[in-house]
Design an enzyme around this catalytic site. Structure first.
Site, PDB file in Angstrom:
ATOM      1  N   SER A 266       0.823  -1.207   0.000  1.00 29.71           N
ATOM      2  CA  SER A 266       0.000   0.000   0.000  1.00 29.71           C
ATOM      3  C   SER A 266       0.854   1.253   0.000  1.00 29.71           C
ATOM      4  CB  SER A 266      -0.911   0.012   1.226  1.00 29.71           C
ATOM      5  OG  SER A 266      -0.240   0.617   2.310  1.00 29.71           O
ATOM      6  N   LYS A 267       0.200   2.340  -0.303  1.00 27.39           N
ATOM      7  CA  LYS A 267       0.907   3.621  -0.369  1.00 27.39           C
ATOM      8  C   LYS A 267       1.494   3.992   0.978  1.00 27.39           C
ATOM      9  CE  LYS A 267      -2.359   2.582  -2.609  1.00 27.39           C
ATOM     10  NZ  LYS A 267      -3.509   1.792  -2.203  1.00 27.39           N
TER      11      LYS A 267
END
Length: 514
Positions: A266-267
């Site tokens: 994920s970011k």
RNA sequence: GGCCCCUUCGUCUAGCGGCCUAGGACACCGCCCUUUCAAGGCGGCGGCGCGGGUUCGAAUCCCGUAGGGGCUACCA
């Protein structure tokens, strides 16, 4: 897995269709890399297409970042923004008429229909289906509206989206390049929207339409799109029927790139963002190599290869279907191998911007980051640190002591690492430092070999110290840290003046502690 | 919930019925080398999710099961 190589020749056309929202992600880069390698391997073309149909989320910065990311990585696109091509434009925001026209034809042929359901009605239906434990998809409410019903809705002032009419009672299947035979029953694939109520196109329309219109032969994309393939295949078939397309492309769904735990990278994870790599000093060679290993392998036990070697070997048949966990440690290790293989001058050039960024260089003329002396020092220092580095930014800590001044110039002044100094430059260190100073001060010839001999004579033979205890205070005094490049060569590079000055200062500090 | 995908050391993988008492890489742990740290060399730890089949023989094929993941938007 199962590729009919007879169909794979120079007519191969693949595409990389990023959506310019947010920071480029490493998973995205891997996807681009595989498409590039596949295209090049078969002598085909890579099309870069920007999928910016969601005006609310797209940004120009993201668009530029994507282009820069591909360039840094070495992925060249044959058609797309800034290079053009006969199937342009390559930004979907500039292809509005094409989509409107396509949708109109689909509508006219009955392949699609207007749907007057409101967002609220659809939401309510979803809730109801969920409550009754039924599949929550669109139920085809407007699939067979009569002309009267349509007229009534229009009279009411209702707006409509356009939905694709999925075929009934059909098994939709394809031979996935990565996973083999996959099939879905069409009853499980609801009719889906093609156009928003304001008439603007959705990804569901633009992506397959452009693949068709741009002559894409192979769609290599993330596994997250696997379940949209059964809706796209009938649309492709409809486009063929309408004479807008020559055929349905082959599909291959690449495994996910996972982060910690069992979630997609994920970011949140800093290593997920592509920008982390250039900034930290990874080499394009290293990142490309590691990314290629995420879901692909050469098949022998070799894991180190170049982009060209990847292209030569990447025929699409060895892509794994398993999700791959991103392992920064391994990425570093792979990068280090590439870094160690660099020529001295090449590595020095790549290190320069990092030293400069840290304010360690006075700089040269004509826009050179370093002056001549700084550059010569770097060329001499690089061999000392090359095998000690994994990423370029580490050069700052390892070579910083050579690029710190006495405070009279624009560079940062020399400073000891306080932790290391506190541990090493203690009360009992001063005799060592005093002896080292005396030995070096008297040295006629300032070379690593002479320094080596002088220090050994003075400290090991003279004071009877163990090498470790003899050299560590000198190391900290002169480089500022307990870990440094090889000591004698470091002193030679630093020069007599700065070496003696730093020894004297450290000696004074040690005596003060006594 | 429904549909779909995935399942070999901690991680990435090799393996496509016998070459497997499962190979490599990263990580980890020893030892060697050594002025620190690395690099390098040597060695070690560690895995076929489970249950049924098929077969002379299964990590490899089939079925089931469990676990993980994705999709299920007028986002892409």
């Amino acid at each position: 897995m199962t590729i009919d190589t007879s169909k794979l020749d120079n007519s191969v056309r693949v595409r990389f269709p990023p959506s310019p929202t947010g920071d480029p992600h490493v998973g995205m880069v891997r996807s681009a890399l595989f498409n590039y390698a596949f295209a090049r391997h078969y002598g085909g073309k890579l099309v870069l297409r920007i999928e910016d149909t969601d005006a609310a989320r797209n940004t120009e910065e993201s668009y530029q970042a994507i282009l820069n990311t591909l360039r840094w990585t070495g992925i060249e696109w044959d058609e797309g923004p800034e290079v053009g091509g006969e199937f342009g434009p390559y930004r979907q925001s500039e292809r509005g008429e094409i989509y409107a026209d396509t949708a109109a034809k689909l509508l006219e042929a009955g392949k699609a229909y207007p749907c007057y359901c409101t967002a609220e009605e659809l939401e309510a239906a979803r809730e109801k289906a969920k409550a009754e434990k039924r599949a929550p998809g669109y139920e085809g409410t407007c699939r067979n509206l009569t002309a009267e019903q349509i007229a009534a809705y229009e009279a009411e002032g209702r707006t409509h989206v356009v939905r694709f009419r999925m075929p009934e009672n059909r098994t939709i299947s394809w031979d996935d390049l990565v996973r083999g035979a996959i099939s879905f029953e069409s009853v499980n694939v609801p009719d889906y929207p093609l156009l928003r109520a304001d008439g603007s196109p959705l990804y569901t329309l633009t992506n397959p339409t452009d693949d068709a219109l741009m002559g894409i032969t192979h769609v290599l994309r993330g596994e997250d799109l696997l379940s949209s393939t059964p809706r796209q295949i009938p649309l492709h078939e409809a486009l063929v029927e309408l004479g807008l397309s020559k055929g349905v492309p082959e599909f291959g769904h690449l495994p996910f790139v996972m982060g910690e735990g069992n979630k997609k990278l994920s970011k949140r994870d800093p290593e997920a963002s592509f920008s982390f790599y250039p900034r930290t000093g990874y080499l394009p060679e290293g990142l490309v190599n590691y990314l290629a290993l995420l879901g692909w392998s050469l098949g022998n036990d070799e894991e180190i290869f170049s982009l060209d070697e990847l292209v030569a070997a990447f025929d699409g048949t060895r892509v794994s279907a398993n999700p791959a966990r991103f392992d920064l440690k391994k990425c570093e290790a792979i990068n280090a191998v590439h870094l160690r293989a660099l020529e001295t001058e090449d590595l020095a050039k790549r290190i320069l911007p990092f030293l400069d960024r840290e304010g360690l260089l006075l700089g040269g003329t004509d826009g050179h980051l370093a002056n001549e002396e700084e550059w010569r020092t770097l060329l001499a220092a690089v061999p000392l640190v090359q095998e000690r580095m994994t990423v370029l930014s580490e050069a700052i800590g390892m070579l910083g002591f050579l690029y710190t001044g006495d405070g009279s110039d624009a560079r940062h002044a020399f400073a000891l690492n306080e932790d290391d100094a506190a541990k090493v430059l203690t009360a009992d260190a001063w005799p060592t430092l005093t002896a080292a100073f005396a030995a070096l001060d008297a040295l006629p010839e300032w070379t690593a070999a002479a320094i080596d001999e002088a220090l050994r004579t003075a400290l090991i033979e003279g004071l009877g110290l163990k090498p470790k205890n003899a050299f560590t205070p000198v190391r900290v005094a002169v480089t500022g840290r307990r870990v440094s490049p090889p000591l004698f060569e470091s002193l030679e590079l630093l020069g007599r003046e700065r070496t003696l000055a730093r020894l004297r200062a450290a000696d004074a500090r040690a005596r003060a502690a006594a």
